[in-house]
Motif scaffolding. Sequence first.
Motif, mmCIF file in Angstrom:
data_model
loop_
_atom_site.group_PDB
_atom_site.id
_atom_site.type_symbol
_atom_site.label_atom_id
_atom_site.label_comp_id
_atom_site.label_asym_id
_atom_site.label_seq_id
_atom_site.Cartn_x
_atom_site.Cartn_y
_atom_site.Cartn_z
ATOM 1 N N ILE A 231 0.837 -1.204 0.000
ATOM 2 C CA ILE A 231 0.000 0.000 0.000
ATOM 3 C C ILE A 231 0.875 1.259 0.000
ATOM 4 C CG2 ILE A 231 -1.656 1.327 1.368
ATOM 5 C CD1 ILE A 231 -2.754 -1.405 2.362
ATOM 6 N N ALA A 232 1.935 1.261 0.822
ATOM 7 C CA ALA A 232 2.841 2.412 0.878
ATOM 8 C C ALA A 232 3.492 2.660 -0.476
ATOM 9 C CB ALA A 232 3.908 2.188 1.946
ATOM 10 N N ALA A 233 3.871 1.588 -1.156
ATOM 11 C CA ALA A 233 4.485 1.725 -2.477
ATOM 12 C C ALA A 233 3.513 2.357 -3.468
ATOM 13 C CB ALA A 233 4.938 0.354 -2.973
ATOM 14 N N THR A 234 2.269 1.914 -3.420
ATOM 15 C CA THR A 234 1.248 2.441 -4.327
ATOM 16 C C THR A 234 1.010 3.936 -4.089
ATOM 17 O OG1 THR A 234 0.165 0.275 -4.320
ATOM 18 C CG2 THR A 234 -1.109 2.145 -5.149
ATOM 19 N N ILE A 235 0.861 4.308 -2.828
ATOM 20 C CA ILE A 235 0.596 5.711 -2.486
ATOM 21 C C ILE A 235 1.781 6.598 -2.879
ATOM 22 C CG2 ILE A 235 0.241 7.316 -0.560
ATOM 23 C CD1 ILE A 235 -1.372 5.091 0.812
ATOM 24 N N SER A 236 3.006 6.111 -2.688
ATOM 25 C CA SER A 236 4.181 6.914 -3.041
ATOM 26 C C SER A 236 4.218 7.204 -4.537
ATOM 27 C CB SER A 236 5.466 6.199 -2.603
ATOM 28 O OG SER A 236 5.712 5.036 -3.374
ATOM 29 N N LEU A 237 3.830 6.238 -5.357
ATOM 30 C CA LEU A 237 3.789 6.455 -6.802
ATOM 31 C C LEU A 237 2.748 7.508 -7.174
ATOM 32 C CD1 LEU A 237 4.161 2.880 -8.354
ATOM 33 C CD2 LEU A 237 5.620 4.856 -8.811
ATOM 34 N N ILE A 238 1.603 7.445 -6.525
ATOM 35 C CA ILE A 238 0.539 8.408 -6.815
ATOM 36 C C ILE A 238 0.980 9.831 -6.459
ATOM 37 C CG2 ILE A 238 -1.797 9.144 -6.170
ATOM 38 C CD1 ILE A 238 -2.442 6.129 -5.755
ATOM 39 N N ILE A 239 1.608 9.977 -5.288
ATOM 40 C CA ILE A 239 2.094 11.308 -4.874
ATOM 41 C C ILE A 239 3.121 11.838 -5.876
ATOM 42 C CG2 ILE A 239 3.408 12.559 -3.116
ATOM 43 C CD1 ILE A 239 2.181 10.654 -1.040
ATOM 44 N N ALA A 240 4.066 10.976 -6.271
ATOM 45 C CA ALA A 240 5.113 11.397 -7.205
ATOM 46 C C ALA A 240 4.524 11.825 -8.539
ATOM 47 C CB ALA A 240 6.119 10.262 -7.402
ATOM 48 N N LEU A 241 3.485 11.126 -9.006
ATOM 49 C CA LEU A 241 2.838 11.492 -10.260
ATOM 50 C C LEU A 241 2.237 12.896 -10.187
ATOM 51 C CD1 LEU A 241 0.990 8.188 -11.264
ATOM 52 C CD2 LEU A 241 2.719 9.378 -12.618
ATOM 53 N N VAL A 242 1.680 13.230 -9.046
ATOM 54 C CA VAL A 242 1.009 14.521 -8.894
ATOM 55 C C VAL A 242 2.006 15.682 -8.858
ATOM 56 C CG1 VAL A 242 -0.415 15.917 -7.337
ATOM 57 C CG2 VAL A 242 -1.001 13.516 -7.750
ATOM 58 N N VAL A 243 3.136 15.493 -8.190
ATOM 59 C CA VAL A 243 4.045 16.627 -7.947
ATOM 60 C C VAL A 243 5.255 16.664 -8.879
ATOM 61 C CG1 VAL A 243 3.373 16.675 -5.514
ATOM 62 C CG2 VAL A 243 5.434 15.407 -6.187
#
Length: 523
Positions: A381-393
Motif C-alpha cells: 500500500i505504501a508503495a502504491t501511495i508513493s507512486l501516486i504522490i510522485a505522479l502529482v508533484v
Amino acid sequence: MINSLNWLDLSILALYAMVLIFIAYYVSREKAGHQKNAEDYFLASKSLPWWAVGTSLIAANISAEQIVGMSGAGYAAGIAIASYEWMSAITLFIVGKYFLPIFMAKGIYTMPQFLENRYDRRVRIVMSIFWLTLYVLVNLTSILYLGALAIEAVTGVEMTYAMIGLAVFSFTYSIYGGMKAVAFTDVFQVTLLVLGGLLITYLGLEKIGGDQGIVHGFTTLLETVPEKFDLILDPSNPQYQNLPGISVLIGGMWVMNMSYWGFNQYITQRTLAAKSLQEAQKGIALAAYLKVLMPIIVVLPGVAAASLIPGLSPSDRAYPEMMKLLPHGLLGIVFASLVAAICASLSSKVNSISTLFTMDIYKLIIKPSASEAHLVNVGRIAATISLIIALVVAKPLIGKSDQAFQFIQDFTAYFTPGIVLMFLFGFFWKKATATSALVAGISSILLSIAFKEFYPGLPFMDRVGLVFVICAVLAVIVTYAAGGKDQEKAIDLSGINFKTEPVYNAACVGVVVILVAFYSIWW
C-alpha cells in the motif's frame, strides 16, 4: 500519438515487457505452504548472489536522471560530469570494506534502524521522515519526469500519460514480488541498458566519423569540441559552479558519494539482501566496474550531441534527440533499454520507500504487533501511495530545471554532510551521542541554506565540503560539552571482520589504475 516508433520497435518493446513480467512473477513465487514474510519481501530472503547484487546496485542508480540527466550535463559541461561515476567506483570499494561489514553484522533492514541501534529512537524517526520525503519528492519525481521527457521526445506521447504509463508498468511487476522481483529483473534490465547505451554511443560516433568509422568519429569529436574533454574544469568554464575543478577529486564529492553509496536505503538494501558479506562485496566490485563503463553509455552521447545537434534547449533533450538518429529495430532496442533503466530505478526506489515506511514508521510507531503478512500488505500500500504522490508533484518540482541531474545533486547536498557524519561518527567514534548526531544533521541543512543565501557564488560541491567540516566541529563540541564519555550503544569494532578476499583487493587496484590513466590523459 506515436510518431517515431514503427511496428518493429513496438514489437521489441512489447517483448521486453512480457519477458520482464515473466521473470518478476517467476522468481517471486513461493513454495507451497510458505507465506511471504517481511524478510522475503524487503530483503529477498537474504538470498541474492553477487551478480544480482552488482547489477541491482547499478539498476537502482542508473535511471532517467542518470541517462537523460547526465547526457544533458555531458552536452553542457562535457566529460567532467563523469567524475560522479568514476569517483563512485572507488567509493563503492570503501563502502564494501569498511561500512558493509558493520551493517551486516547488525542484521538491519533500514538505515534509520541502524541509527536507532547506535544512537536512539529520535534519530531513527527524524531520519526516516527525511528519507521518505526525499525519495518521494525528489527521487521518484525526477525518475518519472525525466523518463517521461525522453518518451515524449521519441514517441510524441504527452508527458502526463508517459508518467502514468511508467508508474503502472513498474507497479505491475514489482509491487507483488518485492525485493526479489526487483533484484532479479534488474539483471535483465542492466543487460539491456548496457547494450542499448553502447549502441547509441557507437552509432553516434559512427555518424560523426562518416565512412571512416567510430575511432575517427571519436578523434573528430576531440577536435570539434575539445572543451568537452576537460575532466578538471577551471574557474573560467561556465560549468565551474557545478563541477569546481580539483574539488571533484579531493573535496565535497567524496561526501556526496559516501552518502549515496554508503548510507542510502535504496542502494544499501541490495547489499543487505545478499547471501553473505563476501557475496555482497563481490557484487560491489562488479558494480564498481560497471560504474567505470557508465560514462561511455550516459555521458558520451551527450558530448556527441554537442557536435551533431548544437543549440539544444534544455540540454536534457540531448539523449532523446540522439535516439532519433537510430534506425528502426535498433531504436526499439535502445528505447526498451531506456524504459528498462527508468522502471528498474523506479521499482527500486518504490521498494525502499515501502521498506522505510513499513519498518521505521508503521511497525515502530503505528502497530508494533503487526504480523509478517500484514507488514507485507502495508508495504504494498505504501508503495502504491508513493507512486501516486510522485505522479502529482513531478512536473511542478522537476520541470523548472534545465539540468535536472544538477538540480538533484544541489538539493541533496543540503543534507549529505550531516548524514555522512552521523554514520561515520556512529561507526568509528564511541563518544558520539544522539544529540551530536542530530546537531550534525540539523546544522547541515541550516548551514547549507545560509551559504546558499549569503555566498551564492560558492560552488555547491565546495559548500558540501565546508559544511561537512563545520558540522563535524559542532558535533565534537556538543559531544564534549555533554561529558565526552564512551556511549553505551557504541559499536565494538573488535568483533567485526574487515578483511576482504584477494579478488576484491585486486579489483580495487584495477579500478584505481584505470582512473589514474583517465585523469592523466584528460586532466
